[in-house]
Design an enzyme around this catalytic site. Structure first.
Site, short mmCIF file in Angstrom:
data_model
loop_
_atom_site.label_atom_id
_atom_site.label_comp_id
_atom_site.label_asym_id
_atom_site.label_seq_id
_atom_site.Cartn_x
_atom_site.Cartn_y
_atom_site.Cartn_z
N TYR A 36 -32.72 49.05 -13.46
CA TYR A 36 -33.07 48.77 -12.07
C TYR A 36 -31.97 49.20 -11.13
O TYR A 36 -30.85 49.52 -11.55
CB TYR A 36 -33.40 47.29 -11.89
CG TYR A 36 -32.21 46.35 -11.90
CD1 TYR A 36 -31.51 46.09 -13.07
CD2 TYR A 36 -31.77 45.73 -10.73
CE1 TYR A 36 -30.42 45.22 -13.07
CE2 TYR A 36 -30.69 44.87 -10.72
CZ TYR A 36 -30.01 44.62 -11.89
OH TYR A 36 -28.93 43.77 -11.91
N LYS A 89 -27.37 49.71 -16.11
CA LYS A 89 -27.92 48.63 -15.27
C LYS A 89 -29.29 48.21 -15.80
O LYS A 89 -30.33 48.53 -15.21
CB LYS A 89 -27.99 49.09 -13.80
CG LYS A 89 -28.11 47.94 -12.81
CD LYS A 89 -27.79 48.41 -11.41
CE LYS A 89 -28.10 47.39 -10.34
NZ LYS A 89 -27.37 46.14 -10.46
N GLU A 143 -16.08 41.07 -14.62
CA GLU A 143 -16.68 41.19 -13.28
C GLU A 143 -17.44 39.90 -12.99
O GLU A 143 -17.43 38.97 -13.81
CB GLU A 143 -17.59 42.42 -13.20
CG GLU A 143 -18.73 42.39 -14.21
CD GLU A 143 -19.57 43.66 -14.22
OE1 GLU A 143 -19.68 44.35 -13.20
OE2 GLU A 143 -20.15 43.95 -15.28
N LEU A 152 -20.23 47.15 -14.85
CA LEU A 152 -21.15 48.07 -14.18
C LEU A 152 -20.35 48.91 -13.17
O LEU A 152 -19.55 48.37 -12.42
CB LEU A 152 -22.23 47.27 -13.43
CG LEU A 152 -23.32 48.17 -12.85
CD1 LEU A 152 -24.29 48.59 -13.94
CD2 LEU A 152 -24.07 47.48 -11.73
N1 PDD Z 1 -25.98 43.68 -8.82
N2 PDD Z 1 -21.73 44.29 -11.53
C1 PDD Z 1 -22.91 43.75 -11.89
C2 PDD Z 1 -23.02 43.06 -13.20
C3 PDD Z 1 -24.02 43.86 -11.02
O1 PDD Z 1 -25.20 43.33 -11.37
C4 PDD Z 1 -23.86 44.50 -9.77
C5 PDD Z 1 -25.00 44.67 -8.80
C6 PDD Z 1 -22.60 45.04 -9.44
C7 PDD Z 1 -22.34 45.77 -8.14
O2 PDD Z 1 -22.98 47.03 -8.12
P1 PDD Z 1 -23.43 47.69 -6.73
O3 PDD Z 1 -22.21 47.72 -5.87
O4 PDD Z 1 -23.87 49.03 -7.11
O5 PDD Z 1 -24.52 46.80 -6.16
C8 PDD Z 1 -21.55 44.92 -10.35
C9 PDD Z 1 -27.15 43.83 -7.98
C10 PDD Z 1 -26.86 43.75 -6.53
C11 PDD Z 1 -28.21 42.82 -8.44
O6 PDD Z 1 -28.33 42.68 -9.64
O7 PDD Z 1 -28.90 42.23 -7.61
#
Ligand code: PDD
Length: 285
Positions: A33, A148, A180, A205
């Site tokens: 996703y 992801k 993270e 991620l």
């Molecule tokens: N989550 N690390 C994890 C485990 C994440 O699920 C996310 C993003 C990030 C940050 O990635 P980005 O900057 O590309 O959004 C880091 C999204 C927002 C979610 O699951 O809703």
């Protein structure tokens, strides 16, 4: 008001938006996703999210459901049909539907593509002004967190555990070092103003916000050191913050029950939030 949801080529009222019970994501979490922020009806970091989507699909050998241009057109149509001014667009691609079998279905299986919108403020959120309190919990996720996937049960459990402890979120810990947050990348600021964040690997991620924030921070003379940092360093940091598409950069004011700095959002974290938002709005499409 019912939202319009995109399912495999159709724009449908949300109550009619359905996926097969044989969908591989339903049975095996076999899907990936992306979450893209929308401000003023424009998409933030769109090409970054689509590049990571292609990478996730490639790593899992799932077919690409559409070209980037087609995906852009679908995102824009979703913004228009849902009258989305500010909020998020969620996109999910799964390996498609097939009889339940641990082995993948034939390579030509048609992937499923679903998008929906979530309206709501992304810039003016109370957490940005107040800062977050995070618990530390063991990182019990699988070994390919760089992909992801929709396999989010452990992050969800960790978030609930943090809430039970009266905190806003959790940072995850492996071998004494922070990986993270449950759904965001984690950073600390040292006494001398250097920012530390874990380097990219299978352990975290590769955040799209992370990549842009690091670039604009460097342009503004902020040094970012990419290395794993310990629980002790986190607890004694001068400032801390997270990044994600839905939170941009958001300060962390408490880690594991210890106030960070003076317990209020740190000035560098707030400055980085400001310059990141400015830059990403400028490049929104
Ligand atoms: N989550 N690390 C994890 C485990 C994440 O699920 C996310 C993003 C990030 C940050 O990635 P980005 O900057 O590309 O959004 C880091 C999204 C927002 C979610 O699951 O809703």
């Amino acid at each position: 008001m019912s939202r319009t949801v995109y399912v495999n080529g159709e724009y449908l009222p949300e109550e009619d938006a359905k996926i097969s019970v044989f969908d591989r994501a339903f049975l095996f979490a076999d899907g990936v996703y992306e979450v893209t922020a929308v401000v003023g009806g424009k998409l933030l970091e769109f090409s970054g999210h689509m590049a990571r989507l292609r990478r996730s699909l490639g790593e899992l050998g799932i077919n690409e459901p559409a070209s980037e241009d087609e995906l852009l057109a679908i995102h824009r149509e979703m913004v228009a049909r849902n009258g989305l001014d500010e909020g998020l667009i969620y996109l999910q691609v799964t390996r498609g539907s097939a009889d339940r079998d641990f082995a993948f279905p034939p390579a030509d299986t048609v992937p499923s593509l679903v998008l929906f919108t979530q309206a709501g403020p992304v810039i003016d959120k109370p957490t940005a002004a107040k800062g977050l309190r995070v618990a530390l919990l063991p990182d019990m996720r699988w070994g390919r967190r760089d992909i992801k996937t929709v396999q989010l049960l452990y992050p969800s459990i960790a978030k609930m555990e943090a809430k039970k402890l009266g905190k806003d979120d959790a940072w995850l810990v492996e071998d004494g070092k922070i990986t993270e947050g449950t759904s965001n990348n984690a950073y600390i600021v040292l006494e001398d103003g250097r920012v530390v964040t874990r380097p990219l690997s299978h352990a975290i991620l590769p955040g799209i916000t992370r990549a842009s924030l690091m670039r604009v921070a460097a342009e503004h003379g902020v040094t970012i050191e990419e290395r794993p940092f310990t629980v002790e360093e986190a607890r004694s940091a001068r400032e801390a913050f997270i990044t994600s598409a839905s939170s941009f950069a958001t300060p962390v004011v408490e880690i594991d029950g210890v106030a960070i700095g003076d317990g209020r959002p740190g000035p560098l974290s707030m400055r980085l939030r400001e310059i990141y938002i400015e830059e990403s709005l400028r490049n929104a499409i």
